[in-house]
Design a protein around this motif. Structure first.
Motif, PDB file in Angstrom:
ATOM      1  N   VAL A 135       3.139  -1.257   3.991  1.00 30.13           N
ATOM      2  CA  VAL A 135       2.745   0.136   3.748  1.00 30.13           C
ATOM      3  C   VAL A 135       4.004   0.971   3.596  1.00 30.13           C
ATOM      4  O   VAL A 135       4.864   0.977   4.490  1.00 30.13           O
ATOM      5  CB  VAL A 135       1.874   0.671   4.903  1.00 30.13           C
ATOM      6  CG1 VAL A 135       1.657   2.175   4.741  1.00 30.13           C
ATOM      7  CG2 VAL A 135       0.535  -0.063   4.949  1.00 30.13           C
ATOM      8  N   ILE A 136       4.120   1.636   2.468  1.00 26.59           N
ATOM      9  CA  ILE A 136       5.278   2.503   2.269  1.00 26.59           C
ATOM     10  C   ILE A 136       4.805   3.921   1.967  1.00 26.59           C
ATOM     11  O   ILE A 136       4.032   4.154   1.035  1.00 26.59           O
ATOM     12  CB  ILE A 136       6.221   1.990   1.161  1.00 26.59           C
ATOM     13  CG1 ILE A 136       7.362   2.994   0.938  1.00 26.59           C
ATOM     14  CG2 ILE A 136       5.495   1.677  -0.127  1.00 26.59           C
ATOM     15  CD1 ILE A 136       8.526   2.449   0.158  1.00 26.59           C
ATOM     16  N   ILE A 137       5.227   4.860   2.801  1.00 21.80           N
ATOM     17  CA  ILE A 137       4.886   6.274   2.657  1.00 21.80           C
ATOM     18  C   ILE A 137       6.177   7.018   2.330  1.00 21.80           C
ATOM     19  O   ILE A 137       7.123   7.026   3.127  1.00 21.80           O
ATOM     20  CB  ILE A 137       4.258   6.843   3.946  1.00 21.80           C
ATOM     21  CG1 ILE A 137       3.093   5.963   4.424  1.00 21.80           C
ATOM     22  CG2 ILE A 137       3.786   8.274   3.708  1.00 21.80           C
ATOM     23  CD1 ILE A 137       1.932   5.860   3.466  1.00 21.80           C
ATOM     24  N   THR A 138       6.212   7.624   1.151  1.00 23.86           N
ATOM     25  CA  THR A 138       7.442   8.224   0.640  1.00 23.86           C
ATOM     26  C   THR A 138       7.492   9.741   0.857  1.00 23.86           C
ATOM     27  O   THR A 138       6.492  10.371   1.201  1.00 23.86           O
ATOM     28  CB  THR A 138       7.584   7.926  -0.859  1.00 23.86           C
ATOM     29  OG1 THR A 138       6.391   8.340  -1.530  1.00 23.86           O
ATOM     30  CG2 THR A 138       7.809   6.442  -1.101  1.00 23.86           C
ATOM     31  N   THR A 139       8.660  10.298   0.598  1.00 22.11           N
ATOM     32  CA  THR A 139       8.902  11.730   0.769  1.00 22.11           C
ATOM     33  C   THR A 139       9.148  12.400  -0.582  1.00 22.11           C
ATOM     34  O   THR A 139       9.451  11.746  -1.577  1.00 22.11           O
ATOM     35  CB  THR A 139      10.134  11.974   1.664  1.00 22.11           C
ATOM     36  OG1 THR A 139      11.263  11.302   1.085  1.00 22.11           O
ATOM     37  CG2 THR A 139       9.899  11.440   3.073  1.00 22.11           C
ATOM     38  N   ILE A 153       0.882  -1.176   0.000  1.00 25.09           N
ATOM     39  CA  ILE A 153       0.000   0.000   0.000  1.00 25.09           C
ATOM     40  C   ILE A 153       0.918   1.225   0.000  1.00 25.09           C
ATOM     41  O   ILE A 153       1.805   1.342   0.838  1.00 25.09           O
ATOM     42  CB  ILE A 153      -0.900   0.045   1.250  1.00 25.09           C
ATOM     43  CG1 ILE A 153      -1.631  -1.291   1.455  1.00 25.09           C
ATOM     44  CG2 ILE A 153      -1.863   1.220   1.165  1.00 25.09           C
ATOM     45  CD1 ILE A 153      -2.623  -1.643   0.390  1.00 25.09           C
ATOM     46  N   GLN A 154       0.715   2.146  -0.949  1.00 21.03           N
ATOM     47  CA  GLN A 154       1.702   3.226  -1.090  1.00 21.03           C
ATOM     48  C   GLN A 154       1.074   4.591  -1.347  1.00 21.03           C
ATOM     49  O   GLN A 154       0.071   4.731  -2.040  1.00 21.03           O
ATOM     50  CB  GLN A 154       2.654   2.873  -2.239  1.00 21.03           C
ATOM     51  CG  GLN A 154       3.890   3.765  -2.352  1.00 21.03           C
ATOM     52  CD  GLN A 154       3.689   4.938  -3.288  1.00 21.03           C
ATOM     53  OE1 GLN A 154       2.995   4.827  -4.294  1.00 21.03           O
ATOM     54  NE2 GLN A 154       4.287   6.075  -2.950  1.00 21.03           N
ATOM     55  N   GLY A 155       1.674   5.594  -0.729  1.00 23.44           N
ATOM     56  CA  GLY A 155       1.322   6.990  -0.961  1.00 23.44           C
ATOM     57  C   GLY A 155       2.511   7.835  -0.539  1.00 23.44           C
ATOM     58  O   GLY A 155       3.555   7.314  -0.158  1.00 23.44           O
ATOM     59  N   HIS A 156       2.354   9.154  -0.582  1.00 16.06           N
ATOM     60  CA  HIS A 156       3.461  10.030  -0.149  1.00 16.06           C
ATOM     61  C   HIS A 156       3.001  10.954   0.964  1.00 16.06           C
ATOM     62  O   HIS A 156       1.830  11.350   1.029  1.00 16.06           O
ATOM     63  CB  HIS A 156       4.057  10.809  -1.319  1.00 16.06           C
ATOM     64  CG  HIS A 156       3.124  11.735  -2.035  1.00 16.06           C
ATOM     65  ND1 HIS A 156       2.932  13.045  -1.653  1.00 16.06           N
ATOM     66  CD2 HIS A 156       2.334  11.551  -3.123  1.00 16.06           C
ATOM     67  CE1 HIS A 156       2.072  13.628  -2.478  1.00 16.06           C
ATOM     68  NE2 HIS A 156       1.691  12.740  -3.382  1.00 16.06           N
TER      69      HIS A 156
END
Length: 491
Positions: free
Chosen positions: A140-144, A74-77
């Protein structure tokens, strides 16, 4: 319908959206929100990693009965575009976003809302916190820095992820599945400034472009909205043909991925040219109000006396090269897709113009779903820079996300939607940079889809989020995760 924020935040998604709205998270200023995500995971005894780019990966085991289902990423920024209305007192490095409800929409107060991409963070946190949601193992990966450099996604170590299915939550249209996106690159033309002493018996005036709607430079590039940097170039070129003036400064836009709404230029003129200058500005108001009557009906150009006494101005050659740059640098739609009706295939946006002590910088965000066409846009920029004696800097190059006709995760989303609504969901591509392309490039065989609720006027202070759409999309998201247990992944 919700009328009060206090009632809205009883919903888990909006509870976490309100939480992160209190934390500064402009692009490049994500330490506080990144640390919050780490604390959130540790408090719930979830496996968590924070990398050098401040990306956060949180892993949650599958619920009982889902242990043999493929792991889902699951991914977003976590970052947001920080824009505010002129005159608004708001410090994005410390002040919380002030949420308000208008009808069934959630707004900020005179600033960007950060639904792009706070919605993804809120969905992810609500899912990780849930004890009722049924799901396979989650990563879950939340990027910058998605909004500026894509630096977070580019820094992701693929060895940290085992999943081969990606659900990205950075789309902005409910009842649609996003299956492809454009690649992009930031191109900056740097023009050396030759200064000369400011002439005597001149007065300084600021020419200001205001009232434009702006918008996301990919999503809104097809709406015909005015670009304040290009407009100021037209005005300065017209004035140069009729009025002797000296150019001292040009400054416009705040992000390359936002269509610039406001630009200012400072010029010096002699007293006997002031009335003609005023007449020309009035003329340009008439021109622009006619040209942009549909896309930007509130556009206006103002002329204001500047009391500060400037000691130096651009040389005439620098002035001419600055005007030529504003006029010649490509902007807007460059090509339309012949495969998907209405889809912009290639575009470029002159998003930011700045004046330093030594150089003028013209920064553009160029996009295309066809790699060779993105290269073509850059080559044109290189030629313009060479002719004008400028340096061209290329950075933040990221890949396109090609359509996968055999996507299993798309088929599952289609199946669940049809069962839920009785109709087929719309399949779309978007002319914007989505991190899916970068992750697909890093993880061979990654099967990706992107979803999201209805958002409007993102990257502007008029950004707003549909409350019912956010809830509907959340329930759809949970239904897909639940249905993964009975889906035939070997088909």
């Amino acid at each position: 319908m919700y009328h009060f924020i206090e009632d809205l935040i009883q919903h888990p998604v909006f509870y976490y959206f309100s939480k992160i709205s209190k934390i500064p998270r402009g692009s490049g200023n994500e330490k506080a929100i990144s640390d919050y995500l780490v604390r959130f995971a540790k408090e719930r005894h979830l496996e968590v990693k924070q990398d050098a780019a401040l990306n956060v990966i949180i892993k949650k085991p599958a619920t009982p009965g889902y242990e043999n289902i493929p792991t889902v990423i699951i991914q977003g920024h976590m970052d947001m575009v920080c824009e505010k209305n002129t005159g608004t007192v708001h410090d994005f490095e410390k002040d919380p976003i002030q949420l308000r409800i208008v009808d069934d929409m959630l707004y900020a107060t005179n600033t960007t809302l950060g639904a792009d991409n706070g919605v993804a963070v809120a969905y992810a946190l609500a899912l990780l916190d849930s004890k009722e949601a049924l799901h396979p193992a989650l990563e879950v990966i939340i990027t910058t820095e998605e909004e500026t450099t894509m630096g977070g996604a580019l820094a992701v170590d693929p060895s940290d992820l085992k999943g081969k299915i990606l659900i990205n939550i950075d789309s902005e249209e409910d009842h649609k599945l996003l299956v492809s996106s454009a690649g992009g690159i930031k191109v900056t033309q740097s023009l050396p400034i030759a200064w000369e002493e400011a002439p005597k018996n001149t007065a300084a005036y600021s020419i200001s472009v205001r009232g434009l709607r702006g918008g996301h430079s990919g999503i809104s590039i097809n709406k015909g909205r005015g670009n304040s940097n290009k407009i100021i170039g037209r005005i300065l070129a017209d004035l140069a043909a009729e009025i002797p003036y000296y150019l001292q400064k040009i400054c416009g836009g705040s992000a390359t991925n936002a269509i610039p709404r406001e630009t200012d230029a400072i010029i010096l003129v002699s007293e006997n040219s002031i009335k003609k200058l005023e007449a020309k500005i009035a003329e340009w108001n008439t021109i622009l109000q006619y040209e942009l009557k549909t896309s930007d009906p509130e556009v206006h150009i103002s002329l204001n006396f500047v009391e500060f006494e400037f000691t130096h101005v651009f040389s005439e050659q620098t002035k001419q090269k600055a005007i030529a740059s504003l006029m010649l640098i490509p902007n807007g739609i460059q090509s339309m897709s012949m495969d998907i009706e209405g889809l912009v295939e290639s575009s470029t946006n002159l998003g930011v113009v700045t004046t330093s002590e030594t150089e003028l910088h013209f920064a553009s965000d160029s996009r295309s779903s066809v790699k060779s066409l993105k290269v073509d846009i850059v080559k044109k920029a290189q030629l313009i820079a060479e002719v004008l004696g400028c340096e061209l800097i290329m950075e933040n190059d990221y890949p396109e996300w090609p359509y996968n006709p055999d996507s299993k995760i798309r088929k599952l989303f289609e199946k669940v939607y049809k069962e839920k609504h009785g109709t087929d969901i719309e399949i779309i591509a978007v002319h914007a940079g989505i991190e899916c392309g970068i992750l697909i490039d890093k993880i061979p065989g990654l099967d990706a889809i992107s979803i999201g609720p209805d958002m409007y006027n993102v990257h502007t202070p008029n950004e707003h989020l549909s409350i019912p759409s956010t809830i509907n999309n959340w329930e759809y998201f949970l239904s897909v995760l639940k249905e993964m247990k009975s889906f035939d992944w070997e088909e």
